[in-house]
Write an enzyme that holds these catalytic residues in place. Structure first.
Site, PDB file in Angstrom:
ATOM      1  N   GLN B 115      32.330 -13.315 -11.398  1.00  0.00           N
ATOM      2  CA  GLN B 115      33.177 -14.047 -10.868  1.00  0.00           C
ATOM      3  C   GLN B 115      33.574 -14.028  -9.438  1.00  0.00           C
ATOM      4  OE1 GLN B 115      37.083 -14.445 -12.083  1.00  0.00           O
ATOM      5  NE2 GLN B 115      37.169 -16.586 -12.224  1.00  0.00           N
ATOM      6  N   SER B 118      38.813 -14.973  -6.718  1.00  0.00           N
ATOM      7  CA  SER B 118      39.863 -14.379  -5.815  1.00  0.00           C
ATOM      8  C   SER B 118      39.347 -13.861  -4.471  1.00  0.00           C
ATOM      9  CB  SER B 118      40.731 -13.176  -6.462  1.00  0.00           C
ATOM     10  OG  SER B 118      41.040 -13.674  -7.766  1.00  0.00           O
ATOM     11  N   SER B 151      34.957  -7.917 -11.287  1.00  0.00           N
ATOM     12  CA  SER B 151      34.502  -6.833 -12.332  1.00  0.00           C
ATOM     13  C   SER B 151      33.087  -7.334 -12.447  1.00  0.00           C
ATOM     14  CB  SER B 151      35.240  -7.044 -13.484  1.00  0.00           C
ATOM     15  OG  SER B 151      35.463  -8.371 -13.926  1.00  0.00           O
ATOM     16  N   GLU B 234      38.945 -19.011 -19.858  1.00  0.00           N
ATOM     17  CA  GLU B 234      39.629 -17.743 -19.564  1.00  0.00           C
ATOM     18  C   GLU B 234      40.785 -17.629 -20.636  1.00  0.00           C
ATOM     19  OE1 GLU B 234      41.296 -16.445 -15.823  1.00  0.00           O
ATOM     20  OE2 GLU B 234      40.491 -14.482 -16.188  1.00  0.00           O
ATOM     21  N   GLU B 367      54.802 -14.007 -13.139  1.00  0.00           N
ATOM     22  CA  GLU B 367      55.696 -14.971 -12.264  1.00  0.00           C
ATOM     23  C   GLU B 367      55.226 -16.395 -12.492  1.00  0.00           C
ATOM     24  OE1 GLU B 367      54.963 -11.812 -11.315  1.00  0.00           O
ATOM     25  OE2 GLU B 367      56.936 -11.186 -11.624  1.00  0.00           O
TER      26      GLU B 367
END
Lengths: 383, 397
Positions: B115, B118, B151, B234, B367
């Site tokens: 994936q 990010s 990953s 996910e 958070e």
């Protein structure tokens, strides 16, 4: 070098019962909840509860009659043939969740759970035990155990001491009781609260919604219900059921505190925005939500274990108390803080929940005492 | 032929598969392909794509039959991103051709997926991503940028990729979603070493990577919406199986406590028992969530479970290091390794302590999750947004 990660737990780690607890609510339980909730909304709104706590007699007899007799909540633990509803701890737990949400003064936990469970554990279907059970189940009488509210199941054996001559302070809801269950060295006695030689003197409690009294017996007469051996086991069972279902009351308290805090911080504006839009506050409420969700799982697990008579019940109860006591106090403390100034007033009901939550955290054993029980049952000994 | 697709029918078809392809004499990949073609891979998927259009709840029936017969599985942990994220997105947004091409080798495990979401400059604020995809005169896309925390990138044949196709509109609107061939020139994978010493993840550098338009998923500019499908799936994967008491990290510490009385102190005892209670309550909360899902009443509790487990794993592993005393000062091995599977509870206490630090960062920081609970579960108002109507190219960075 690597530790086994998925190794099957052995010894005390295994679920003693080997069954999966049912942690959900049934439809019947939801219906019962609605009935209790609407009754409490009608008769025990916050202003009424605050006014009642200052009146000297906080109990509303009509509320109790509707709850105990009308809805039949007093007899939930009692089998049909003994005059009860033949339900279980699961249903009683739902009633307690609602009583926690309203903090209405009602001797449900002390009489319909603890005293009732003690009498049921004595196992006599006839005689004075059966008769008293029938009276409690029908809501005709209220009985409380004449021990301090802080006594836990672990204290049951040592409680079987002394005679009927005694003073016991900190007895919860003695003022509402028709019958006192008094443990002595000779066994467990039923003593009429209005009888000769019985003085029930109200104390000034931290939690005004659950009155405490000092009970003094001087030459009072009583009916022996059971000898010391079976009585000790029965009292332990009653106090364990009390602790287990108190977790549901604590869940109700925590839920109310969270709901009201969310409502308030959505409406209250400072700095030209709702205060609930500040992350510093949102994160605290999200944390409370997680604790409420967790408390629900722990409380349902305890209620289900008690209902099914699971050998896991002592652990389930200790875990539930160790968790839910703190969750309720935390929610109530956050409720006061996040309400700001209004949360410190007598007029706003937040203080009722703070006082109930704090008092409950001492009832039937503190979280610390229940953690000791967990350590013992799970074979995690202190050094 | 309209046989009702109930548990009995699934069982019948599973037995038929086992009869025609006996696991003992059939190669692993051949068996998995046959299982896919029989519609028993994921029964809720469409016929012809590994499924039977059956209710998802019937999958365990097939799984149980196959496990009992000793049939090989597709090693789901190795291909988790493909199964959990790429597949549902392909199913929902892929063209027929894309679904036919990708789903079978994905499920069988012949092609590993990763994936590419990010970026160093877009973590919690993923929609601010800056990897650019520019369309050239042939209609292909040319991609330049850097992705991180990937990953399986070094094992993967394919990647799901989101990239910015329009910098002139607000950030959520200028993103498109692609399938990227990891073997293409311009794709460079470098291990990203973590505080544990090993490299579970990678950095992926994309330099002039050409992606044909036929490998776009969903409309141009709609990539953020497509990515929601990926990210939603996910989160759904939490809360599958029953966890036994002491099933997680607490079990390791409890066993050490029981076996090594010489390590016990009063302070550690207080903390251990308090954490034991919390771990047991977290387990029960997960069990209650599982029961709600089975009863068809999914609750929002899932978003909270990750928060609870992150904190517990961190506190328990921290306690474990202290409990071990002199041994707690040691670490098993700092050698740079590239594990194929992530194991949060593997190796020694020091590793667990360090690895668990990532639990409150990966897959949504604690958070951000608290914000999600506050806004979506409790209905609290959102923070004022300053980036909503600003073109991506004008955002502060």
């Amino acid at each position: 070098m690597s530790a086994p990660t998925e190794a099957a737990p052995t010894g005390p780690a295994q679920d003693a019962a080997g069954r999966t607890p049912d942690l959900l609510y049934s439809e019947a339980e939801d219906d019962l909840r609605s009935a209790v909730r609407s009754l409490l909304a009608d008769r025990a709104g916050a202003p009424a509860v605050i006014a009642a706590t200052e009146s000297g007699t906080p109990y509303d007899p009509r509320l109790w009659e509707s709850l105990a007799t009308g809805i039949g909540a007093a007899g939930l633990l009692v089998p049909d043939e003994l005059g009860g509803q033949g339900a279980s701890h699961r249903e009683a737990a739902v009633v307690l969740e609602e009583l926690g949400r309203s903090v209405a003064p009602a001797p449900y936990l002390t009489s319909s759970v603890v005293a009732t469970e003690i009498l049921l554990a004595l196992g006599a279907s006839g005689g004075p035990v059966g008769e008293l059970l029938g009276d409690l189940a029908a809501g005709r009488k209220v009985a409380v155990l004449a021990l301090p509210f802080t006594a836990s199941a672990a204290d049951a054996a040592t409680a079987m001491a002394g005679t009927l001559e005694r003073t016991v302070a900190g007895v919860a809801e003695a003022a509402a009781a028709d019958v006192l269950l008094v443990p002595t060295a000779a066994g467990l006695f039923a003593v009429a609260a209005a009888g000769e030689g019985v003085e029930v003197r109200p104390q000034v409690p931290l939690d005004l919604t659950r009155p405490l009294a000092s009970v003094t017996l001087t030459g009072a007469g009583g009916t022996l219900l059971a000898g010391p051996g079976s009585a000790a086991a029965a009292v332990a069972k009653g106090l364990r059921a009390g602790a287990g279902l108190l977790a549901s009351e604590q869940l109700g308290i925590a839920e109310w505190c969270l709901t009201e805090t969310v409502r308030h911080t959505r409406e209250r504006h400072q700095f030209n925005r709702p205060v609930g839009s500040f992350q510093a506050l949102k994160h605290r409420m999200a944390q409370l939500w997680l604790e409420v969700v967790s408390a629900r799982a722990a409380a349902r697990n305890a209620a289900d274990a008690l209902a099914s008579g699971s050998p896991d019940a002592p652990l389930a109860v200790a875990v539930a108390q160790a968790y839910c006591s703190k969750a309720a106090v935390h929610a109530a403390e956050e409720c006061v803080q996040l309400h700001g100034g209004i949360g410190m007033t007598w007029e706003h009901p937040a203080h009722l929940y703070l006082k109930r939550a704090k008092a409950d955290s001492l009832a039937y054993g503190t979280a610390g005492r229940h953690r000791e029980t967990v350590a013992e049952l799970m074979e995690l000994p202190a050094p | 032929m309209s046989t009702a697709l109930d548990a009995a029918e699934i069982r019948r078809r599973t037995r038929e598969l086992l009869a025609t392809h006996p696991p003992a004499t059939t190669g692993r990949t051949d068996f998995l392909k046959a299982r896919f073609d029989a519609g028993l891979a994921w029964v809720h998927y469409p016929a012809g794509l590994g499924g039977l259009d059956a209710p998802r709840s019937l999958q365990p029936v097939a799984d149980a039959e196959l496990a009992a017969a000793g049939a090989p599985d597709n090693d789901p942990r190795r291909i988790g991103i493909g199964l959990g994220m790429a597949a549902p997105t392909l199913l929902q947004y892929g063209t027929d051709e894309q679904k036919k091409r990708f789903l079978r080798p994905l499920w069988v495990g012949e092609e590993v997926w990763c994936q590419l979401f990010s970026e160093p400059g877009a973590g919690s604020d993923l929609a601010a991503l800056g990897t650019r995809a520019v369309r050239d005169e042939t209609g292909d896309w040319v991609v330049d940028g850097q992705k991180v925390w990937t990953s399986s990138a070094h094992l993967a044949r394919w990647a799901i990729l989101i990239a910015r196709t329009d910098p002139d509109v607000p950030k959520h609107r200028g993103i498109s979603y692609f399938v990227c061939d990891m073997t293409d020139p311009g794709v460079e994978v470098r291990p990203l070493r973590q505080i544990t010493g090993e490299a579970e993840f990678n950095e992926v550098f994309l330099t002039g990577v050409r992606i044909p338009d036929s490998r776009r998923l969903g409309p141009v500019g709609d990539g953020w919406k497509v990515a929601q499908t990926t990210l939603m799936n996910e989160r759904v994967s939490i809360g599958g199986a029953r966890v036994p008491r002491e099933g997680g990290m607490i079990g390791t510490v409890a066993r050490t406590w029981r076996e090594r009385p010489e390590l016990r102190t009063h302070d550690l005892h207080q903390r251990l028992v308090a954490l034991w209670v919390e771990a047991e309550v977290a387990r029960l909360t997960g069990e209650r969530l599982r029961q709600q899902l089975v009863a068809g009443q999914p609750g929002p509790e899932g978003s909270g479970m990750k928060l609870a487990f992150a904190r517990l794993n961190q506190e328990i592993s921290g306690l474990e290091v202290e409990l071990l005393g002199d041994e707690g000062l040691l670490y098993d091995d700092w050698t740079m390794r590239r594990p194929e599977l992530v194991d949060f509870t593997g190796r020694d206490a020091g590793y667990r302590y360090l690895r668990s630090k990532g639990n409150s960062i990966e897959g949504g920081t604690s958070e951000v999750l608290l914000n999600i609970v506050a806004e979506r579960v409790l209905g609290l108002p959102a923070e004022p947004r300053t980036d909503k109507d600003v073109a991506w190219k004008d955002l502060a960075r």
